[in-house]
Design a protein around this motif. Structure first.
Motif, PDB file in Angstrom:
ATOM      1  N   SER A  52     -11.056 -13.759  28.985  1.00  9.56           N
ATOM      2  CA  SER A  52     -12.314 -13.996  28.279  1.00  9.56           C
ATOM      3  C   SER A  52     -13.306 -14.676  29.209  1.00  9.56           C
TER       4      SER A  52
ATOM      5  N   VAL B  94     -17.418 -16.715  29.189  1.00 10.25           N
ATOM      6  CA  VAL B  94     -18.646 -17.171  28.541  1.00 10.25           C
ATOM      7  C   VAL B  94     -19.778 -16.451  29.263  1.00 10.25           C
ATOM      8  N   TYR B  95     -20.537 -15.655  28.507  1.00 15.29           N
ATOM      9  CA  TYR B  95     -21.597 -14.813  29.054  1.00 15.29           C
ATOM     10  C   TYR B  95     -22.935 -15.291  28.501  1.00 15.29           C
ATOM     11  N   GLN B  96     -23.923 -15.466  29.396  1.00 15.01           N
ATOM     12  CA  GLN B  96     -25.234 -15.912  28.932  1.00 15.01           C
ATOM     13  C   GLN B  96     -26.339 -15.413  29.852  1.00 15.01           C
TER      14      GLN B  96
ATOM     15  N   GLU C 212     -31.186 -17.156  26.578  1.00 17.26           N
ATOM     16  CA  GLU C 212     -30.554 -16.648  25.368  1.00 17.26           C
ATOM     17  C   GLU C 212     -29.301 -17.460  25.059  1.00 17.26           C
ATOM     18  N   ALA C 213     -28.762 -17.292  23.875  1.00 19.19           N
ATOM     19  CA  ALA C 213     -27.553 -18.003  23.473  1.00 19.19           C
ATOM     20  C   ALA C 213     -26.340 -17.468  24.239  1.00 19.19           C
TER      21      ALA C 213
ATOM     22  N   SER D 292     -22.349 -16.464  24.608  1.00 18.62           N
ATOM     23  CA  SER D 292     -21.328 -15.901  23.741  1.00 18.62           C
ATOM     24  C   SER D 292     -20.031 -15.791  24.532  1.00 18.62           C
TER      25      SER D 292
ATOM     26  N   LEU E  16     -16.878 -13.423  25.339  1.00 23.11           N
ATOM     27  CA  LEU E  16     -16.444 -12.041  25.293  1.00 23.11           C
ATOM     28  C   LEU E  16     -14.964 -11.955  25.607  1.00 23.11           C
TER      29      LEU E  16
ATOM     30  N   ASP F 104     -14.723  -6.102  24.534  1.00 24.43           N
ATOM     31  CA  ASP F 104     -16.148  -6.406  24.383  1.00 24.43           C
ATOM     32  C   ASP F 104     -16.921  -5.844  25.571  1.00 24.43           C
TER      33      ASP F 104
END
Length: 121
Positions: A63, A65-67, A71-72, A74, A76, A80
């Motif tokens: 997994s 953390v994508y940003q 922007e917020a 998320s 993945l 995803d």
């Protein structure tokens, strides 16, 4: 005949699902698509970065953390998909505790090589 066989006969032979449908901000000549399998170590933050062409991706394992900057964020996981626009600052692409493996699809002109830049804040 078992119940499982009946279910298999009733299932359609092919199903299709749209996972991501993005318009590019401007028309772009794409003469080459390079697909890379990329692995990021557990807990490693890729850092602020920018690509010279649009990048599409699909998480295989782990997994992240994508940003996109502004922007917020998320998280993945496997299956995803994501899109990193050309020339846009990606604020975070941080592998979580289990690490990350993903496929990245890099769209560039025929005479370009996919590149990544790590600008200063």
């Amino acid at each position: 005949m078992t119940n499982h066989a009946i279910e298999a006969e009733d299932a359609p032979p092919v199903t299709r699902s749209i996972l991501l449908d993005r318009f590019l901000p401007a028309p772009r000549s794409t003469g080459r698509v390079q697909i890379r399998r990329i692995t990021i170590a557990p807990g490693h933050a890729a850092g602020l970065h920018v690509h010279n062409g649009p990048v599409f991706g699909s998480v295989e394992t782990g997994s992240v953390v994508y940003q996109v900057e502004g922007e917020a964020a998320s998280v993945l996981g496997p299956g995803d998909v994501f899109y990193e626009p050309e020339g846009v600052r990606i604020a975070r692409f941080d592998a979580q505790d289990e690490g990350l493996t993903f496929l990245g699809y890099f769209l560039v002109a025929a005479d370009e090589t996919p590149e990544i830049e790590f600008p200063d804040d």
